[in-house]
Design a protein around this motif. Sequence first.
Motif, PDB file in Angstrom:
ATOM      1  N   SER A 253       0.830  -1.204   0.000  1.00 19.65           N
ATOM      2  CA  SER A 253       0.000   0.000   0.000  1.00 19.65           C
ATOM      3  C   SER A 253       0.861   1.248   0.000  1.00 19.65           C
ATOM      4  N   SER A 254       1.960   1.223   0.743  1.00 17.95           N
ATOM      5  CA  SER A 254       2.863   2.368   0.804  1.00 17.95           C
ATOM      6  C   SER A 254       3.524   2.625  -0.540  1.00 17.95           C
ATOM      7  N   LEU A 255       3.985   1.564  -1.189  1.00 16.72           N
ATOM      8  CA  LEU A 255       4.724   1.735  -2.438  1.00 16.72           C
ATOM      9  C   LEU A 255       3.823   2.058  -3.625  1.00 16.72           C
ATOM     10  N   ALA A 256       2.507   1.927  -3.472  1.00 13.25           N
ATOM     11  CA  ALA A 256       1.601   2.352  -4.539  1.00 13.25           C
ATOM     12  C   ALA A 256       1.746   3.846  -4.807  1.00 13.25           C
ATOM     13  N   TYR A 257       2.176   4.598  -3.799  1.00 11.18           N
ATOM     14  CA  TYR A 257       2.371   6.050  -3.924  1.00 11.18           C
ATOM     15  C   TYR A 257       3.801   6.411  -4.315  1.00 11.18           C
ATOM     16  N   TRP A 258       4.672   5.419  -4.442  1.00  8.69           N
ATOM     17  CA  TRP A 258       6.113   5.650  -4.596  1.00  8.69           C
ATOM     18  C   TRP A 258       6.449   5.868  -6.071  1.00  8.69           C
ATOM     19  N   VAL A 259       6.338   7.095  -6.533  1.00 11.45           N
ATOM     20  CA  VAL A 259       6.648   7.439  -7.919  1.00 11.45           C
ATOM     21  C   VAL A 259       8.143   7.724  -8.010  1.00 11.45           C
ATOM     22  N   PHE A 303       2.226  -9.772  -6.376  1.00 17.93           N
ATOM     23  CA  PHE A 303       0.853  -9.722  -5.856  1.00 17.93           C
ATOM     24  C   PHE A 303       0.647  -8.500  -4.982  1.00 17.93           C
ATOM     25  N   TYR A 304       1.569  -8.244  -4.048  1.00 17.87           N
ATOM     26  CA  TYR A 304       1.412  -7.130  -3.105  1.00 17.87           C
ATOM     27  C   TYR A 304       1.493  -5.788  -3.829  1.00 17.87           C
ATOM     28  N   GLU A 305       2.328  -5.737  -4.858  1.00 11.63           N
ATOM     29  CA  GLU A 305       2.453  -4.509  -5.642  1.00 11.63           C
ATOM     30  C   GLU A 305       1.143  -4.187  -6.360  1.00 11.63           C
ATOM     31  N   ILE A 306       0.574  -5.198  -7.010  1.00  7.60           N
ATOM     32  CA  ILE A 306      -0.666  -4.968  -7.753  1.00  7.60           C
ATOM     33  C   ILE A 306      -1.828  -4.705  -6.797  1.00  7.60           C
ATOM     34  N   PHE A 307      -1.872  -5.421  -5.685  1.00  8.42           N
ATOM     35  CA  PHE A 307      -2.941  -5.140  -4.728  1.00  8.42           C
ATOM     36  C   PHE A 307      -2.854  -3.702  -4.215  1.00  8.42           C
ATOM     37  N   GLY A 308      -1.635  -3.228  -3.923  1.00 12.61           N
ATOM     38  CA  GLY A 308      -1.469  -1.865  -3.441  1.00 12.61           C
ATOM     39  C   GLY A 308      -1.998  -0.847  -4.440  1.00 12.61           C
ATOM     40  N   LEU A 309      -1.716  -1.071  -5.726  1.00 15.37           N
ATOM     41  CA  LEU A 309      -2.205  -0.160  -6.762  1.00 15.37           C
ATOM     42  C   LEU A 309      -3.723  -0.243  -6.905  1.00 15.37           C
ATOM     43  N   PHE A 310      -4.260  -1.457  -6.828  1.00 16.69           N
ATOM     44  CA  PHE A 310      -5.709  -1.625  -6.922  1.00 16.69           C
ATOM     45  C   PHE A 310      -6.402  -0.929  -5.750  1.00 16.69           C
ATOM     46  N   ASN A 330     -14.824  20.263  -3.984  1.00 15.10           N
ATOM     47  CA  ASN A 330     -13.389  20.533  -4.036  1.00 15.10           C
ATOM     48  C   ASN A 330     -12.881  20.258  -5.456  1.00 15.10           C
ATOM     49  N   PRO A 331     -12.379  21.275  -6.162  1.00 18.10           N
ATOM     50  CA  PRO A 331     -11.998  21.093  -7.572  1.00 18.10           C
ATOM     51  C   PRO A 331     -10.836  20.133  -7.784  1.00 18.10           C
ATOM     52  N   GLN A 332     -10.027  19.871  -6.739  1.00 14.55           N
ATOM     53  CA  GLN A 332      -8.895  18.963  -6.928  1.00 14.55           C
ATOM     54  C   GLN A 332      -9.364  17.535  -7.210  1.00 14.55           C
ATOM     55  N   PHE A 333     -10.628  17.219  -6.946  1.00 16.74           N
ATOM     56  CA  PHE A 333     -11.132  15.862  -7.150  1.00 16.74           C
ATOM     57  C   PHE A 333     -11.715  15.646  -8.549  1.00 16.74           C
ATOM     58  N   ALA A 334     -11.784  16.693  -9.364  1.00 11.03           N
ATOM     59  CA  ALA A 334     -12.444  16.587 -10.661  1.00 11.03           C
ATOM     60  C   ALA A 334     -11.775  15.563 -11.586  1.00 11.03           C
ATOM     61  N   GLY A 335     -10.472  15.411 -11.507  1.00  9.54           N
ATOM     62  CA  GLY A 335      -9.751  14.496 -12.377  1.00  9.54           C
ATOM     63  C   GLY A 335      -9.528  13.122 -11.791  1.00  9.54           C
ATOM     64  N   PHE A 336     -10.125  12.834 -10.639  1.00 11.04           N
ATOM     65  CA  PHE A 336      -9.865  11.562  -9.981  1.00 11.04           C
ATOM     66  C   PHE A 336     -10.445  10.374 -10.755  1.00 11.04           C
ATOM     67  N   GLY A 337     -11.496  10.587 -11.540  1.00  8.03           N
ATOM     68  CA  GLY A 337     -12.037   9.496 -12.341  1.00  8.03           C
ATOM     69  C   GLY A 337     -11.030   9.018 -13.376  1.00  8.03           C
ATOM     70  N   ASP A 338     -10.378   9.961 -14.061  1.00  4.84           N
ATOM     71  CA  ASP A 338      -9.324   9.610 -15.016  1.00  4.84           C
ATOM     72  C   ASP A 338      -8.144   8.951 -14.316  1.00  4.84           C
ATOM     73  N   ALA A 339      -7.826   9.440 -13.114  1.00  2.00           N
ATOM     74  CA  ALA A 339      -6.708   8.865 -12.359  1.00  2.00           C
ATOM     75  C   ALA A 339      -6.981   7.411 -12.008  1.00  2.00           C
ATOM     76  N   ALA A 340      -8.215   7.100 -11.621  1.00  2.00           N
ATOM     77  CA  ALA A 340      -8.564   5.716 -11.294  1.00  2.00           C
ATOM     78  C   ALA A 340      -8.436   4.816 -12.524  1.00  2.00           C
ATOM     79  N   ARG A 341      -8.867   5.311 -13.689  1.00  2.00           N
ATOM     80  CA  ARG A 341      -8.741   4.508 -14.913  1.00  2.00           C
ATOM     81  C   ARG A 341      -7.278   4.241 -15.247  1.00  2.00           C
ATOM     82  N   TYR A 342      -6.412   5.234 -15.032  1.00  2.00           N
ATOM     83  CA  TYR A 342      -4.982   5.021 -15.286  1.00  2.00           C
ATOM     84  C   TYR A 342      -4.430   3.946 -14.356  1.00  2.00           C
ATOM     85  N   MET A 343      -4.836   3.969 -13.090  1.00  2.00           N
ATOM     86  CA  MET A 343      -4.326   2.974 -12.148  1.00  2.00           C
ATOM     87  C   MET A 343      -4.722   1.568 -12.582  1.00  2.00           C
TER      88      MET A 343
END
Length: 355
Positions: A253-259, A303-310, A330-343
């Motif tokens: 879960s932590s490494l899902a954010y690790w860009v 498995f853990y990597e993909i679960f974290g991203l999911f 909150n306008p920062q959430f407007a693009g979250f739908g596209d972000a979920a599709r990318y994930m």
Amino acid sequence: MTAPADQAREVREEDAFDIARVDAFLKQHIEGLQGAPTVRQFPGGASNLTYLLSYPQRDLVLRRPPRGAKAKSAHDMLREARVMTALKASYPYVPAILARCDDDRVIGQDFYVMERLRGTILRRDLPAGLGLDRDGVRTLCLGFIDRLIELHHVDAAQPGLSEFGRGEGYIARQVAGWSERWRQSATEGSDPCEDIIAWLQSQQPRHDNASCVIHNDFRFDNVVLAADHPLDIVGVLDWELATVGDPLMDLGSSLAYWVQADDDPIFQSFRRQPTHEAGMLTRHQVVAYYGERTGMDVSRWRFYEIFGLFRLMVIIQQIYRRYALGQTTNPQFAGFGDAARYMGSRCRRLMAGLD
């Protein structure tokens, strides 16, 4: 609690609450408070809301769910406060809880108030004032991982902590639970992701690796660095999702954010912490370091990597659903739908062995 770039700001109108009622409640539960507080809102965080309450004598931090939140398990402030209270003696980086409120007459929702930890919270980029060279960044990175390892070494069977676990089967429960949350968070045009769910179900380990206290949202923007020595972590924040479970699920879960520096431009645009800096370990290096320090088998890391991203994809989609339903503007959430599709596409590349 934060670096200058993350100072509390004026409270958003939709996130305002009755200050006088909160003040009256706190004066009944926290000794020595006098005068009226000024209230400002921290901009970080996309789930629960965090405020700075400044009294003449001291600063306090209040945490509450977003307005319109219905799922008690997803925004349970009193559970978060109980976890922090139970963990404080064994893990000194937890802020002290000062008051808890379950009286809806105060602000209409449960909330808690904790001590304010002063220091630096890292966001997208390292503040220039930290003055860290490549070696300093590496030391900071290793210290961050070491704090997670220390948490995983806390005795989860001790009174007060054991109640947060449900025993063997944590991985299976997580796969099933997050799969159902994904289905419930669907909006028009969202990706069904049934292929990802099927892959996780088929590839999940049959048994948990261990049963320990896990944070479930361990990121640089949830730790506080000492103001006078930024290589020292003095606090860990945001315990909403903490529980007793499998430590590799926590690391995933932590490494899902690790860009990292060599990721594609779209993933780079998601970066919320300075994990791209020279001196930071790559995701592969973090996993190897964790395995070496703990002795844990990390050979089935995919498995853990993909679960974290999911899991992160579900969180993003849940927030977007609130935006799509008008529960937040909150306008920062407007693009979250596209972000979920990318994930979702990122999960599929890993499933196919392309990354």
